[in-house]
Design a protein around this motif. Structure first.
Motif, PDB file in Angstrom:
ATOM      1  N   ARG A 124       0.815  -1.227   0.000  1.00 34.99           N
ATOM      2  CA  ARG A 124       0.000   0.000   0.000  1.00 34.99           C
ATOM      3  C   ARG A 124       0.843   1.269   0.000  1.00 34.99           C
ATOM      4  O   ARG A 124       0.312   2.372   0.003  1.00 34.99           O
ATOM      5  N   LYS A 125       2.147   1.115  -0.034  1.00 35.11           N
ATOM      6  CA  LYS A 125       3.044   2.259   0.140  1.00 35.11           C
ATOM      7  C   LYS A 125       2.846   3.335  -0.925  1.00 35.11           C
ATOM      8  O   LYS A 125       2.894   4.535  -0.634  1.00 35.11           O
ATOM      9  N   ASP A 126       2.622   2.930  -2.151  1.00 38.46           N
ATOM     10  CA  ASP A 126       2.460   3.893  -3.248  1.00 38.46           C
ATOM     11  C   ASP A 126       1.046   3.909  -3.800  1.00 38.46           C
ATOM     12  O   ASP A 126       0.809   4.387  -4.910  1.00 38.46           O
ATOM     13  N   ASP A 128      -3.121   4.796  -3.970  1.00 35.85           N
ATOM     14  CA  ASP A 128      -3.954   5.992  -3.878  1.00 35.85           C
ATOM     15  C   ASP A 128      -4.355   6.197  -2.416  1.00 35.85           C
ATOM     16  O   ASP A 128      -4.892   5.284  -1.783  1.00 35.85           O
ATOM     17  N   PRO A 129      -4.119   7.383  -1.857  1.00 41.05           N
ATOM     18  CA  PRO A 129      -4.456   7.638  -0.444  1.00 41.05           C
ATOM     19  C   PRO A 129      -5.920   7.392  -0.113  1.00 41.05           C
ATOM     20  O   PRO A 129      -6.259   7.136   1.037  1.00 41.05           O
ATOM     21  N   GLN A 130      -6.772   7.458  -1.120  1.00 41.51           N
ATOM     22  CA  GLN A 130      -8.200   7.224  -0.882  1.00 41.51           C
ATOM     23  C   GLN A 130      -8.559   5.738  -0.869  1.00 41.51           C
ATOM     24  O   GLN A 130      -9.681   5.380  -0.532  1.00 41.51           O
ATOM     25  N   ALA A 135      -2.688   3.459   3.045  1.00 39.32           N
ATOM     26  CA  ALA A 135      -2.194   4.361   1.999  1.00 39.32           C
ATOM     27  C   ALA A 135      -2.303   5.817   2.439  1.00 39.32           C
ATOM     28  O   ALA A 135      -1.428   6.640   2.151  1.00 39.32           O
ATOM     29  N   LYS A 136      -3.368   6.124   3.167  1.00 44.15           N
ATOM     30  CA  LYS A 136      -3.549   7.490   3.667  1.00 44.15           C
ATOM     31  C   LYS A 136      -2.460   7.835   4.688  1.00 44.15           C
ATOM     32  O   LYS A 136      -1.938   8.960   4.699  1.00 44.15           O
ATOM     33  N   PHE A 138       0.605   6.554   4.792  1.00 40.99           N
ATOM     34  CA  PHE A 138       1.841   6.760   4.035  1.00 40.99           C
ATOM     35  C   PHE A 138       1.854   8.149   3.396  1.00 40.99           C
ATOM     36  O   PHE A 138       2.873   8.843   3.409  1.00 40.99           O
ATOM     37  N   ASN A 139       0.717   8.535   2.844  1.00 38.37           N
ATOM     38  CA  ASN A 139       0.635   9.832   2.179  1.00 38.37           C
ATOM     39  C   ASN A 139       0.831  10.988   3.164  1.00 38.37           C
ATOM     40  O   ASN A 139       1.393  12.031   2.814  1.00 38.37           O
TER      41      ASN A 139
END
Length: 202
Positions: A124-126, A128-130, A135-136, A138-139
């Protein structure tokens, strides 16, 4: 029994025509990496060289894992089962173990639970934050993930202090998850931490 140069002769070589099946396990994560066969000479050479050496039934000779690819297995220990007719090797892989490029020759088998979680987090590192909470995080950056580790650490301490075992379990799970996120966000991972623990234990 832990196998040493002195105990090789005690193994049940006669049962399997001089070869014993050998399961290789990741010394840190517990993941099963591969299965091979060892002769007495292969065991002796493995102990001597400190890298895993098998007997290749197709090549009819000793074969060092990774001799062509460079993806060797650094020996940590060799153990026999209760009947002395099967071996377990613990090792640290230098690259993918399988010739297909996967970490394990048993790629479809589930990894140990913490390793599974670590793999999902890494994936999930790269993203989409959504698409997910991970992912969120990481973002938002490592500082936000680190803040969550601090918050969850306090929650773990409070749950332990009031002896709320259910809450202690839940908050501990949250703490482990957020710690894995921080490690990934810091461009390191669980294995690096396990190596430190191994060094301290040794």
């Amino acid at each position: 029994m832990q196998v040493t140069r002195e105990t090789i002769s005690q193994l049940a070589w006669d049962k399997m025509d001089g070869l014993l099946p050998c399961t290789v396990q990741h010394a840190l994560t517990g993941e099963v990496l591969m299965l091979g066969y060892m002769s007495a000479d292969a065991v002796s050479e493995t102990l001597q060289q400190q890298c895993v050496i098998f007997y290749s039934r197709s090549k009819q000779r000793l074969w060092t894992k990774g001799e062509s690819s460079g993806n060797t297995l650094q020996l940590q220990g060799i153990y026999s089962d209760c009947d002395l007719d099967a071996l377990l090797v613990t090792a640290l892989p230098n690259g993918p173990t399988c010739h297909l490029g996967t970490r394990s020759c048993f790629a479809d088998a589930p990894a140990p639970l913490l390793q599974q979680l670590n793999n999902v987090i890494a994936s999930r590192k790269d993203a989409d934050p959504q698409s997910s909470y991970t992912a969120k995080l990481f973002n938002a950056g490592v500082k936000r993930a680190a803040q969550k580790v601090g918050e969850e650490g306090v929650e773990v301490a409070l749950a332990a202090a009031v002896k709320d075992i259910d809450e202690l379990h839940n908050e501990s799970a949250d703490l482990l998850y957020h710690l894995l996120v921080v490690l990934q966000a810091s461009d390191t991972d669980l294995e690096a931490v396990l190596k430190v623990l191994q060094q301290r234990q040794g």
